[in-house]
Scaffold this motif. Structure first.
Motif, PDB file in Angstrom:
ATOM      1  N   ARG A   1      45.632  56.143  35.999  1.00 53.32           N
ATOM      2  CA  ARG A   1      44.882  55.627  37.148  1.00 53.32           C
ATOM      3  C   ARG A   1      43.797  54.662  36.694  1.00 53.32           C
ATOM      4  O   ARG A   1      43.612  53.597  37.300  1.00 53.32           O
ATOM      5  CB  ARG A   1      44.269  56.778  37.946  1.00 53.32           C
ATOM      6  N   ARG A   2      43.069  55.001  35.608  1.00 47.44           N
ATOM      7  CA  ARG A   2      42.033  54.101  35.098  1.00 47.44           C
ATOM      8  C   ARG A   2      42.635  52.755  34.704  1.00 47.44           C
ATOM      9  O   ARG A   2      42.062  51.698  34.972  1.00 47.44           O
ATOM     10  CB  ARG A   2      41.299  54.735  33.909  1.00 47.44           C
TER      11      ARG A   2
ATOM     12  N   ARG B   1      43.742  46.260  38.753  1.00 46.31           N
ATOM     13  CA  ARG B   1      43.426  45.826  40.117  1.00 46.31           C
ATOM     14  C   ARG B   1      42.115  45.053  40.144  1.00 46.31           C
ATOM     15  O   ARG B   1      42.002  44.021  40.802  1.00 46.31           O
ATOM     16  CB  ARG B   1      43.326  47.031  41.041  1.00 46.31           C
ATOM     17  N   ALA B   2      41.109  45.546  39.396  1.00 46.16           N
ATOM     18  CA  ALA B   2      39.814  44.859  39.361  1.00 46.16           C
ATOM     19  C   ALA B   2      39.957  43.474  38.728  1.00 46.16           C
ATOM     20  O   ALA B   2      39.360  42.502  39.193  1.00 46.16           O
ATOM     21  CB  ALA B   2      38.794  45.695  38.591  1.00 46.16           C
ATOM     22  N   GLY B   3      40.766  43.380  37.676  1.00 45.60           N
ATOM     23  CA  GLY B   3      41.005  42.083  37.045  1.00 45.60           C
ATOM     24  C   GLY B   3      41.697  41.119  37.983  1.00 45.60           C
ATOM     25  O   GLY B   3      41.340  39.937  38.053  1.00 45.60           O
ATOM     26  N   ALA B   4      42.695  41.602  38.714  1.00 43.80           N
ATOM     27  CA  ALA B   4      43.398  40.751  39.675  1.00 43.80           C
ATOM     28  C   ALA B   4      42.468  40.327  40.804  1.00 43.80           C
ATOM     29  O   ALA B   4      42.489  39.171  41.234  1.00 43.80           O
ATOM     30  CB  ALA B   4      44.615  41.482  40.231  1.00 43.80           C
TER      31      ALA B   4
ATOM     32  N   PHE C   1      41.670  36.448  41.660  1.00 40.72           N
ATOM     33  CA  PHE C   1      42.058  35.878  42.940  1.00 40.72           C
ATOM     34  C   PHE C   1      40.919  35.866  43.955  1.00 40.72           C
ATOM     35  O   PHE C   1      41.149  35.726  45.144  1.00 40.72           O
ATOM     36  CB  PHE C   1      43.265  36.637  43.518  1.00 40.72           C
ATOM     37  N   LYS C   2      39.713  36.043  43.481  1.00 43.25           N
ATOM     38  CA  LYS C   2      38.552  36.044  44.356  1.00 43.25           C
ATOM     39  C   LYS C   2      38.463  34.698  45.085  1.00 43.25           C
ATOM     40  O   LYS C   2      38.533  33.634  44.476  1.00 43.25           O
ATOM     41  CB  LYS C   2      37.295  36.263  43.503  1.00 43.25           C
TER      42      LYS C   2
END
Length: 68
Positions: A50-51, A57-60, A64-65
C-alpha cells in the motif's frame, strides 16, 4: 479457470495456511500462535504494498498537477 487446472502435470497447489472465518476450535495454542505470526507478516506485506502504491499515486498526482 487457469491453465494449471487443465494440466495434469502441474504441481499440486498447497492449501492456504489460514482462511478467513474458518473454525478455530480444533487448533492448539501453538497453532494459533503460528497463524497469528503468519497473519501479522501478511499484514506487513500488505502495508508495504500500500505504501508503494500511495507513493506512486502521489508521484503521478504531482506530475499531472494542473498548471494554475
Amino acid at each position: 479457470m487457469s491453465r494449471d487446472d487443465d494440466d495434469p502435470f502441474a504441481p499440486q497447489r498447497k492449501p492456504p495456511e489460514h482462511s478467513l472465518g474458518q473454525p478455530l476450535d480444533d487448533l492448539s495454542i501453538e497453532e494459533l500462535n503460528l497463524r497469528i505470526e503468519a497473519l501479522k507478516a501478511e499484514i506487513g506485506r500488505l502495508e508495504e504494498a500500500r505504501r508503494g502504491k500511495e507513493a506512486g499515486r502521489a508521484g503521478a498526482a504531482a506530475f499531472f498537477k494542473p498548471l494554475s
